[in-house]
Design a protein around this motif. Structure first.
Motif, PDB file in Angstrom:
ATOM      1  N   ARG A  79       2.466  -3.055   9.129  1.00  0.00           N
ATOM      2  CA  ARG A  79       1.577  -1.938   8.381  1.00  0.00           C
ATOM      3  C   ARG A  79       2.355  -1.215   7.353  1.00  0.00           C
ATOM      4  O   ARG A  79       1.851  -0.900   6.235  1.00  0.00           O
ATOM      5  CB  ARG A  79       0.837  -1.079   9.549  1.00  0.00           C
ATOM      6  N   LEU A 136       4.748  -2.432   5.568  1.00  0.00           N
ATOM      7  CA  LEU A 136       4.998  -3.357   4.171  1.00  0.00           C
ATOM      8  C   LEU A 136       3.624  -3.392   3.510  1.00  0.00           C
ATOM      9  O   LEU A 136       3.638  -3.338   2.077  1.00  0.00           O
ATOM     10  CB  LEU A 136       5.373  -4.738   4.761  1.00  0.00           C
ATOM     11  N   GLU A 137       2.640  -3.480   4.206  1.00  0.00           N
ATOM     12  CA  GLU A 137       1.357  -3.490   3.514  1.00  0.00           C
ATOM     13  C   GLU A 137       0.796  -2.139   2.880  1.00  0.00           C
ATOM     14  O   GLU A 137       0.311  -2.211   1.839  1.00  0.00           O
ATOM     15  CB  GLU A 137       0.214  -3.797   4.631  1.00  0.00           C
ATOM     16  N   GLY A 165       2.987  -0.173   1.417  1.00  0.00           N
ATOM     17  CA  GLY A 165       3.988   0.339   0.547  1.00  0.00           C
ATOM     18  C   GLY A 165       4.685   1.659   0.937  1.00  0.00           C
ATOM     19  O   GLY A 165       4.951   2.428   0.090  1.00  0.00           O
ATOM     20  N   ALA A 166       5.053   1.404   2.409  1.00  0.00           N
ATOM     21  CA  ALA A 166       5.836   2.499   2.787  1.00  0.00           C
ATOM     22  C   ALA A 166       7.432   2.573   2.131  1.00  0.00           C
ATOM     23  O   ALA A 166       7.822   1.563   1.411  1.00  0.00           O
ATOM     24  CB  ALA A 166       6.061   2.403   4.406  1.00  0.00           C
ATOM     25  N   ASP A 167       8.026   3.529   2.286  1.00  0.00           N
ATOM     26  CA  ASP A 167       9.442   3.657   1.719  1.00  0.00           C
ATOM     27  C   ASP A 167      10.401   2.730   2.390  1.00  0.00           C
ATOM     28  O   ASP A 167      10.406   2.622   3.522  1.00  0.00           O
ATOM     29  CB  ASP A 167       9.956   5.037   1.922  1.00  0.00           C
ATOM     30  N   CYS A 168      11.029   2.015   1.445  1.00  0.00           N
ATOM     31  CA  CYS A 168      12.115   1.043   1.925  1.00  0.00           C
ATOM     32  C   CYS A 168      13.152   1.302   2.979  1.00  0.00           C
ATOM     33  O   CYS A 168      13.195   0.752   3.947  1.00  0.00           O
ATOM     34  CB  CYS A 168      12.852   0.735   0.597  1.00  0.00           C
ATOM     35  N   VAL A 171      11.310   1.550   6.228  1.00  0.00           N
ATOM     36  CA  VAL A 171      11.176   0.165   6.676  1.00  0.00           C
ATOM     37  C   VAL A 171      12.583  -0.422   7.475  1.00  0.00           C
ATOM     38  O   VAL A 171      12.339  -0.802   8.639  1.00  0.00           O
ATOM     39  CB  VAL A 171      10.567  -0.766   5.628  1.00  0.00           C
TER      40      VAL A 171
END
Lengths: 92, 92, 92, 92
Positions: free
Chosen positions: A27, A29-30, A32-35, A38
């Protein structure tokens, strides 16, 4: 004789928790969370997987090789106990 | 600017595959599978997770730090390229 | 009974080789070598150390826990053999 | 520009310490030391080597890629800082 542990339910619930954490990663990744976020979550999944592996190997040694707590031969009991201590260091 | 990759769908499908493999582990544990088989499957999950981590970090370096392919400063481009090569060795 | 292996000389020569490689790293650091070169050499030292650790643990299992080749109980022999296969995957 | 660090002497002394610890392992192996003791010492060498690797990579990122403390572009500074935090988790 093939069972892993007297309590597979505990191991299963650890596996289910890992699946839930991976769901959160998907979720992220889908969405667009902060790298960095993740990567931190994946790092904690890796730690939990290593913990599960250690538990499975510990279990395997006790049930299918030598259980230090129930081994009649004291040299083997010490050998298995040293092995388990060392694996804890290497696999954590 | 926060996106991880031009193609998050690929990363998501790797995460989904990991979840599926963990599902197989849970079923093995519940079904009393052979210990060695469980440990081999978990080993391959660990390898796949390490591959995903490497991909995420590689992506992070290219998108948020320095992309060797598009960096104007040649010393920085070489530094980033050396870093990526070395991380591939350490995180595989 | 406390000896590690029928052939400690081989293990000792692996340790000596690691010391020699570390010596090369020290000289690289003192001589201002290229960073990427130092990191590649250290990566190969780490691989060699992991190989030595695997050898020591394999030896320990065979000499102090259960040797699959000489174990009378077939379940234990299989358990030890599965363990050694799995450790080879995790510690390489 | 190729130097690793403002202070290579500190890194060199860490390498020398690792060589000394390996010397102790060689003497243990030659002297027929207890297997568990050898494995514990090698485990601590592995931890020290991983610490050295982390230091070298950290140094490399700061000197040859992006130093978060001196980077003009705030997005890059954050990217490098997130990277260093994550590597600390994965390489320890």
């Amino acid at each position: 004789m093939t069972h892993l542990s007297k309590d597979p339910a505990k191991l299963v619930s650890r596996v289910r928790r890992l699946q839930g954490q991976l769901d959160a990663v998907a979720r992220q990744l889908e969405g667009g969370a902060d790298c960095g976020d993740v990567l931190q979550l994946v790092a904690s999944i890796r730690g939990a997987l290593n913990g599960l592996i250690l538990e499975l190997i510990d279990d395997h040694v006790r049930h299918h090789v030598v259980d230090p707590a129930h081994e009649a031969d004291p040299a083997r009991a010490k050998g298995a106990s040293d092995l388990l201590a060392v694996l804890r260091t290497y696999l954590k």
